[in-house]
Design an enzyme around this catalytic site. Sequence first.
Site, short mmCIF file in Angstrom:
data_model
loop_
_atom_site.label_atom_id
_atom_site.label_comp_id
_atom_site.label_asym_id
_atom_site.label_seq_id
_atom_site.Cartn_x
_atom_site.Cartn_y
_atom_site.Cartn_z
N ARG A 35 0.88 -1.35 0.02
CA ARG A 35 -0.01 0.01 -0.07
C ARG A 35 1.00 1.18 -0.02
NH1 ARG A 35 -5.13 -1.61 3.76
NH2 ARG A 35 -6.52 -2.29 2.09
N LYS A 186 -18.02 -15.37 3.54
CA LYS A 186 -19.32 -15.27 3.92
C LYS A 186 -20.32 -14.72 2.76
CE LYS A 186 -18.86 -13.93 8.84
NZ LYS A 186 -19.07 -12.82 9.52
N GLY A 336 -8.75 -8.05 0.09
CA GLY A 336 -7.50 -8.20 0.85
C GLY A 336 -6.93 -9.46 0.78
P1 ADP Z 1 -11.42 -11.11 0.49
O1 ADP Z 1 -10.59 -10.68 1.70
O2 ADP Z 1 -10.58 -11.45 -0.56
O3 ADP Z 1 -12.58 -10.41 0.03
P2 ADP Z 1 -12.79 -12.88 2.21
O4 ADP Z 1 -12.29 -12.08 3.45
O5 ADP Z 1 -14.13 -12.91 1.96
O6 ADP Z 1 -11.80 -12.55 1.11
O7 ADP Z 1 -12.46 -14.41 2.51
C1 ADP Z 1 -11.24 -14.94 2.92
C2 ADP Z 1 -11.12 -16.07 3.93
O8 ADP Z 1 -12.18 -16.88 3.59
C3 ADP Z 1 -9.80 -16.63 4.11
O9 ADP Z 1 -9.35 -16.35 5.37
C4 ADP Z 1 -10.04 -17.94 4.02
O10 ADP Z 1 -9.35 -19.02 4.98
C5 ADP Z 1 -11.59 -18.02 4.27
N1 ADP Z 1 -12.25 -19.28 3.56
C6 ADP Z 1 -12.22 -19.64 2.18
N2 ADP Z 1 -12.95 -20.63 1.91
C7 ADP Z 1 -13.14 -21.35 3.12
C8 ADP Z 1 -13.78 -22.47 3.60
N3 ADP Z 1 -14.01 -23.50 2.59
N4 ADP Z 1 -13.75 -22.81 4.94
C9 ADP Z 1 -13.35 -21.89 5.93
N5 ADP Z 1 -12.82 -20.78 5.50
C10 ADP Z 1 -12.71 -20.56 3.93
MG MG Z 2 -10.88 -10.39 3.82
#
Ligand code: ADP
Ligand code: MG
Length: 377
Positions: A35, A186, A336
């Site tokens: 960043r 989620k 992120g």
């Molecule tokens: P981003 O930051 O890219 O928007 P998110 O914060 O929505 O992504 O999701 C990332 C998290 O989701 C990671 O910490 C990952 O470990 C978790 N995750 C992804 N798939 C699974 C799963 N099947 N079970 C548990 N956690 C998961």
């Molecule tokens: Mg995230």
Amino acid sequence: MRTLDDLGDLDGRRVFVRVDFNVPINDGVIGDDARIRAALPTLEELRRRGARLLLAAHLGRPKGRDPQFSLAPVAARLGELLGTDVTLAGDLDHVPDGDVVMLENVRFEAGETKDDATLAQKYASLADAYVNDAFGAAHRAHASTHAIAELLPSAAGLLLQREVETLTGILADPARPLVAIVGGAKVTDKIGVLEAFLDTADTILIGGAMCFPFFKAQGHAVGASLCEAEGIAPAERVLRDGGDKVKLPVDLVCGEAFDASTPVTAIDGVDVPDGLMGLDVGPRTAQAYGEIIAAAGTVFWNGPMGAFELEPFAAGTRSVAEAVAKASGTTVVGGGDSAAALRQFGLEGEVTHLSTGGGASLELIEGKTLPGVEVLT
Ligand code: ADP
Ligand code: MG
């Protein structure tokens, strides 16, 4: 949106530059300075035009003035990157002169997150012009991202400009097919984005723990998988409105716990047995998603396909990341953890645009206006 060119002569002028330097810091050591580096083009351009810089940034969510949230390590790192001294100002009443001065964490100021007019006046009194380059904070109406912009000649920095133009561009006139890859933890975090893509995308590939509310809605067993109860109704809606556009995994990799040393069970299908949790998409899913990504005109990716932080469950995310990196279409990655995954695989330089904003990039995709951008328009 006003840009740096609209600010005219800046020689000898002091410019208040809001940057996003909200980097991970552990025991005073910066984990990833991406960043900070992302703001360099704007800072160098302003310095080339003779401006003196007054930098403002937030770090974490401090409650009041807390030395743990000091920007001192960031000032030191920026000094190395710019090859010049960066002086940290102790407080707003004692801001030293200097070519590059950084204010302490703006969230030490009580009025910052309230978009307080008096605080904004104080900021404005310290400078002749205002530049916002903090895309990651542009979805917040705070004193240093919003109120101050109305008090000085103001413009977007190069990073903010590129982020907004790229992200709004994908929705306005994407090369087709437009493929959205939405994963992560989620459904409720991503429902706005899913709904936006139901209107605009040709295909939506779903992965991550987010797929379990979808599977539950379809009557599959989800075992011990992370499956958000409030996500089931939104997932049903997306399935109903999306029809063939929405693709779900066809195989999974499971474990007994969210742990790198758990025994690994591959499942051909999506019914998760009791006592197991789905932690990654399987190889048939990765292959199918990869083919769709390869044929895309535009790809937008947000959210990992699985628990990529755990080596046994990183393959699905790695495979999708490699497909995105190889794709000939325009590729944009936001979020992120998605950005962290790309870096983990050494692919961060292989996409058209890697957004520095998590929440801000999702809000733009959802078609919302960002307060920090609107005030520069
Ligand atoms: P981003 O930051 O890219 O928007 P998110 O914060 O929505 O992504 O999701 C990332 C998290 O989701 C990671 O910490 C990952 O470990 C978790 N995750 C992804 N798939 C699974 C799963 N099947 N079970 C548990 N956690 C998961
Ligand atoms: Mg995230």
